[in-house]
Design an enzyme around this catalytic site. Structure first.
Site, mmCIF file in Angstrom:
data_model
loop_
_atom_site.group_PDB
_atom_site.id
_atom_site.type_symbol
_atom_site.label_atom_id
_atom_site.label_comp_id
_atom_site.label_asym_id
_atom_site.label_seq_id
_atom_site.Cartn_x
_atom_site.Cartn_y
_atom_site.Cartn_z
ATOM 1 N N ARG A 99 0.849 -1.195 0.000
ATOM 2 C CA ARG A 99 0.000 0.000 0.000
ATOM 3 C C ARG A 99 0.884 1.243 0.000
ATOM 4 O O ARG A 99 0.613 2.230 -0.667
ATOM 5 C CB ARG A 99 -0.942 0.025 1.199
ATOM 6 C CG ARG A 99 -1.887 1.216 1.117
ATOM 7 C CD ARG A 99 -2.686 1.576 2.357
ATOM 8 N NE ARG A 99 -3.084 0.527 3.229
ATOM 9 C CZ ARG A 99 -2.621 0.403 4.490
ATOM 10 N NH1 ARG A 99 -1.718 1.239 4.958
ATOM 11 N NH2 ARG A 99 -3.047 -0.572 5.255
ATOM 12 N N TYR B 199 -14.525 19.721 -14.354
ATOM 13 C CA TYR B 199 -14.946 18.339 -14.567
ATOM 14 C C TYR B 199 -16.039 18.005 -13.543
ATOM 15 O O TYR B 199 -15.882 18.287 -12.353
ATOM 16 C CB TYR B 199 -13.744 17.407 -14.395
ATOM 17 C CG TYR B 199 -14.119 15.953 -14.468
ATOM 18 C CD1 TYR B 199 -14.481 15.373 -15.683
ATOM 19 C CD2 TYR B 199 -14.140 15.156 -13.343
ATOM 20 C CE1 TYR B 199 -14.865 14.048 -15.757
ATOM 21 C CE2 TYR B 199 -14.521 13.819 -13.405
ATOM 22 C CZ TYR B 199 -14.871 13.272 -14.616
ATOM 23 O OH TYR B 199 -15.249 11.961 -14.676
ATOM 24 N N ASP C 286 -5.119 20.567 -12.711
ATOM 25 C CA ASP C 286 -5.599 19.319 -13.303
ATOM 26 C C ASP C 286 -5.181 19.369 -14.774
ATOM 27 O O ASP C 286 -5.749 20.101 -15.574
ATOM 28 C CB ASP C 286 -7.127 19.232 -13.149
ATOM 29 C CG ASP C 286 -7.693 17.938 -13.735
ATOM 30 O OD1 ASP C 286 -7.045 17.335 -14.595
ATOM 31 O OD2 ASP C 286 -8.808 17.557 -13.320
ATOM 32 N N LYS D 8 -7.442 8.962 -18.739
ATOM 33 C CA LYS D 8 -7.659 9.634 -20.017
ATOM 34 C C LYS D 8 -6.404 9.517 -20.908
ATOM 35 O O LYS D 8 -6.062 8.435 -21.295
ATOM 36 C CB LYS D 8 -8.068 11.085 -19.772
ATOM 37 C CG LYS D 8 -9.177 11.241 -18.704
ATOM 38 C CD LYS D 8 -10.508 10.604 -19.078
ATOM 39 C CE LYS D 8 -11.459 10.449 -17.894
ATOM 40 N NZ LYS D 8 -11.682 11.656 -17.112
HETATM 41 C C1 PLP Z 1 -11.990 12.037 -15.767
HETATM 42 C C2 PLP Z 1 -11.484 13.259 -15.147
HETATM 43 C C3 PLP Z 1 -11.267 13.336 -13.750
HETATM 44 C C4 PLP Z 1 -11.581 12.170 -12.811
HETATM 45 O O1 PLP Z 1 -10.756 11.070 -13.045
HETATM 46 P P1 PLP Z 1 -11.213 9.540 -12.857
HETATM 47 O O2 PLP Z 1 -10.011 8.798 -13.310
HETATM 48 O O3 PLP Z 1 -12.430 9.334 -13.685
HETATM 49 O O4 PLP Z 1 -11.488 9.352 -11.395
HETATM 50 C C5 PLP Z 1 -10.751 14.503 -13.245
HETATM 51 N N1 PLP Z 1 -10.487 15.570 -14.036
HETATM 52 C C6 PLP Z 1 -10.702 15.531 -15.369
HETATM 53 C C7 PLP Z 1 -10.389 16.752 -16.180
HETATM 54 C C8 PLP Z 1 -11.202 14.388 -15.974
HETATM 55 O O5 PLP Z 1 -11.429 14.376 -17.303
#
Ligand code: PLP
Length: 389
Positions: free
Chosen positions: A46, A98, A172, A197
């Site tokens: 972990r 998001y 982000d 993504k």
């Molecule tokens: C998909 C996404 C998230 C969340 O990520 P997950 O892997 O689905 O938990 C956060 N920020 C953006 C810009 C995203 O496209």
């Protein structure tokens, strides 16, 4: 090392035990100690696992950070950053966020005493006006989802640090990818990804990542270790493999997106195209200066009177789906998916109309993508009997 080289070799060493070129999957939860408390740097998976260490070093290298952390999802990575804060602290974030991030902020963290302000970050001064003595974090998403607004990371980081250097600036970077945009180089403290993504890129893994500079490692490490949301060995290995082809995938997605944005922009059945690579986009100059390319995400709005759900249903190759950034093109309707839970009025205020379509451009031939869009538009312009509407 140049970026392309770093995706493959950055922070990487061949496996010391065998010389394996790819980091082997250390499918183990614990590690034998030569005597109580004496170990080789790994105690319990972990906290740390050699497969994950290899990925985290690589991720740190491509984001120009000193340390990386891999999480079980993007939201798990955001959770870790937010839990560095205390009740009473204030956060300033984009108003076009998001959906999952927005829900986490307002439904999970407000009840623990964190206070959020949401603003349009296209104007950096909107952030400046909200900073007060309780502000502890600026949360920047750029480009935003789904309206593709751009925030000036360098300017926002500079003005924040000038007021109080202890306020954290986090970005982000999911939509841009580190190939196109390096927030730590622009003055951010923390960069975060939904690795589900573009870093993953094949619509087959769920993962999150955080990278930071030296001064924040201990604090993030302490929170991450106590939350226990670290990424499992097999997912780590899949992600490691995917990052090696990030550049060629994103380059191709950029190239296709640019062509398709121009095509949509010229199409008389399309009302508006939101793509920072179009000169008509209000943040075009900023995007050009801040990013190496304009990305593979486009949003567009069909003319009023054209049925957007029917358009999506009429597509043959492009499949409507929730996620984005895969090698395959996909589309969705934010009003029916990511923004379905907010009222029509709020959506109208945000500029998210019922005909707005979010388009994640894949690496298929642009001709095939364009043909599919054209035939789907043609099919929404006729009624069931084939008469033009
Ligand atoms: C998909 C996404 C998230 C969340 O990520 P997950 O892997 O689905 O938990 C956060 N920020 C953006 C810009 C995203 O496209």
């Amino acid at each position: 090392m140049k970026f392309n080289t770093k995706t493959i070799h950055g922070g990487q060493e061949h496996d010391p035990a065998t010389g394996a070129v790819m980091p082997p999957i250390y499918q183990t939860s614990t590690y034998a100690q030569s005597s109580p408390g004496k170990h080789k740097g790994y105690e319990y998976s972990r906290a740390a696992n050699p497969t994950r260490t290899a990925l985290e070093n690589n991720f740190a290298a491509i984001e120009n950070g000193t340390h990386g952390f891999a999480f079980s999802s993007g939201l798990s990575a955001i959770d870790c950053v937010l839990k560095m804060l205390n009740p009473g602290d204030e956060i300033i974030a984009n108003d076009d966020l998001y959906g999952g991030t927005y829900r986490m902020f307002t439904r999970m963290f407000e009840k623990y005493g964190l206070k959020f302000h949401f603003v349009n970050m296209e104007e950096s001064s909107n952030v400046e006006e909200l900073i007060n003595k309780d502000t502890k974090l600026i949360w920047i998403e750029t480009p935003t989802n789904p309206l593709m607004k751009i925030a000036d990371i360098k300017e926002i980081a500079a003005l924040t640090k000038a007021i109080n250097k202890d306020i954290l600036v986090a970005v982000d970077n999911t939509f841009a990818t580190p190939y196109l945009q390096l927030p730590l180089d622009l003055g951010a403290d923390i960069v975060m990804h939904s690795a589900t993504k573009y870093l993953g890129g094949h619509s087959d893994i769920l993962a999150g990542a955080v990278a930071c500079s030296q001064e924040h490692i201990d604090k993030i490490w302490c929170v991450a270790k106590n939350l226990g949301g670290s990424l499992s060995d097999f997912m780590v290995w899949m992600l490691e493999r995917s990052i090696k082809t990030l550049v060629i995938r994103v380059k191709e997605q950029n190239r296709n997106a640019k062509k398709l944005a121009r095509f949509l922009n010229k199409n008389e059945d399309v009302k508006t195209v939101y793509y920072p690579g179009l000169k008509s986009h209000p943040d075009y100059e900023l995007a050009k200066q801040q990013m190496r390319g304009f990305g593979g995400m486009i949003s567009f709005e069909l003319n009023e009177g054209l049925d957007a759900p029917k358009f999506l249903k009429s597509l043959k190759m492009i499949k409507p789906s929730m996620s984005l950034a895969g090698v395959e093109s996909s589309m969705l309707l934010p009003a029916q998916t990511s923004h379905a839970l907010i009222s029509q009025k709020e959506r109208d205020d945000l500029g998210i109309g019922n005909n707005l379509i979010r388009f994640s451009v894949g690496i298929e031939s642009p001709k095939d993508i364009k043909d599919d869009i054209e035939q789907a538009i043609a099919s929404v312009k006729v009624d069931e009997l084939g008469f033009r509407l």
